[in-house]
Design a protein around this motif. Structure first.
Motif, short mmCIF file in Angstrom:
data_model
loop_
_atom_site.label_atom_id
_atom_site.label_comp_id
_atom_site.label_asym_id
_atom_site.label_seq_id
_atom_site.Cartn_x
_atom_site.Cartn_y
_atom_site.Cartn_z
N ALA A 1 0.85 -1.18 -0.03
CA ALA A 1 -0.08 0.10 -0.01
C ALA A 1 0.75 1.25 0.11
CB ALA A 1 -1.05 0.10 1.21
N ALA A 2 2.13 1.23 0.54
CA ALA A 2 2.80 2.30 0.82
C ALA A 2 3.60 3.03 -0.29
CB ALA A 2 3.58 2.26 1.80
N HIS A 3 3.90 1.91 -1.34
CA HIS A 3 5.09 2.09 -2.26
C HIS A 3 4.61 3.06 -3.30
CE1 HIS A 3 3.16 -0.49 -5.14
NE2 HIS A 3 3.96 -0.04 -6.28
N THR A 4 3.25 3.37 -3.48
CA THR A 4 2.85 4.47 -4.19
C THR A 4 2.04 5.75 -3.65
OG1 THR A 4 0.62 3.06 -4.55
CG2 THR A 4 2.00 2.79 -6.22
N ASN A 5 2.27 5.53 -2.16
CA ASN A 5 1.82 6.75 -1.55
C ASN A 5 2.73 7.72 -0.77
OD1 ASN A 5 0.21 8.26 0.14
ND2 ASN A 5 -0.30 6.96 1.75
N PRO A 6 3.25 8.56 -1.45
CA PRO A 6 4.13 9.47 -0.86
C PRO A 6 4.10 10.05 0.30
CG PRO A 6 3.60 10.26 -3.01
CD PRO A 6 2.54 9.11 -2.69
N ALA B 1 4.78 6.89 5.71
CA ALA B 1 6.44 6.94 6.24
C ALA B 1 7.14 5.95 5.79
CB ALA B 1 6.05 6.72 7.90
N LEU B 2 6.53 4.84 5.13
CA LEU B 2 7.38 3.65 4.64
C LEU B 2 7.73 3.87 3.09
CD1 LEU B 2 5.46 0.81 6.00
CD2 LEU B 2 7.76 1.21 6.31
N TYR B 3 7.17 5.12 2.43
CA TYR B 3 7.16 5.43 1.08
C TYR B 3 8.61 5.25 0.54
CZ TYR B 3 7.19 7.44 -3.60
OH TYR B 3 7.19 8.13 -4.81
N ALA B 4 9.49 6.16 1.35
CA ALA B 4 10.87 5.99 0.77
C ALA B 4 11.70 4.78 0.77
CB ALA B 4 11.82 7.15 1.74
#
Length: 226
Positions: A135-140, A143-146
């Motif tokens: 879920a995080a890899h496309t959500n800038p 907190a986990l995006y980077a």
């Protein structure tokens, strides 16, 4: 009136003393050391609780087990993802570094397969982490995006390298690979699928590498088992 003045003066003196105390370098360092110790303790407890209950572990339960108030926990980690970022940053940095090592030390197909296995082993360390990362890899704003972006980029580089040598299928990109990684990570996290983890790995490896390359790579990959 004199009492009021005396009280005001007393308060001012206390404030001055407190300010001087806080400004003392030794006191500041002591407070920082206490904060670091508290932070490390909360992380250690959180790691244990999440190992027991997965990503749905209650933040309130983590705070209770750590012996701190929920407000204190949320001050350190405003969201569940922020907590996971703190827990996983070392592992994710190591994974990204591993990808760089594989790029220079292994043949493209072996590097890609080894990386895939490293990823699966990582996902098994934290129950439910794949769902958060997917879920995080496309959500800038996550907190986990980077960290997710770094993992995505590393896997895409390994894929492109294998494709350039003709050992990986050309009809997929980094997003496809990340999706397959997330799918396998989720599957082996389920008790009903965990016993078939190695078989599922081979099926997905077959979808990534060309058949000739896959046979050679798996034959030399016997040291890597899930």
């Amino acid at each position: 009136m004199s009492c009021i003045i005396q009280e005001a003066s007393g308060a001012a003196i206390h404030l001055l003393i407190f300010s001087m105390w806080i400004g003392d370098p030794f006191v500041k360092e002591s407070m920082r050391a206490d904060a670091r110790k508290n932070y490390s303790h909360v992380l250690a407890v959180a790691r244990d609780v999440i190992a027991e209950h997965g990503v749905n572990a209650s933040m309130r339960d983590i705070a209770r087990r750590a012996g701190v108030g929920l407000a204190t926990l949320l001050r350190h980690f405003p969201t569940r993802e922020a907590l996971y970022e703190a827990l996983l940053c070392t592992n994710l940095d190591a994974l990204t570094q591993k990808a760089g090592e594989l790029e220079t030390a292994n043949s493209p197909d072996e590097a890609l397969l080894s990386w895939f296995r490293e990823w699966v082993e990582f996902t098994q360390s934290y129950k439910g982490v794949v769902t958060l990362m997917a879920a995080a890899h496309t959500n800038p704003d996550s907190a986990l995006y980077a960290s997710c972006a770094a993992i995505h980029s590393a896997s895409a580089r390994l894929l492109l390298r294998a494709q350039a040598e003709g050992t990986a299928h050309a009809d997929m990109n980094g997003d496809d690979l990340f999706a397959l990684m997330a799918a396998l990570g989720w599957a082996v996290d389920q008790p009903s699928f965990a016993p078939r983890a190695d078989h599922l790995f081979h099926i997905i490896a077959n979808a990534i590498l060309t058949s000739g390359s896959l046979e050679i790579t798996l034959a030399t990959d016997s040291g890597l088992t899930l």
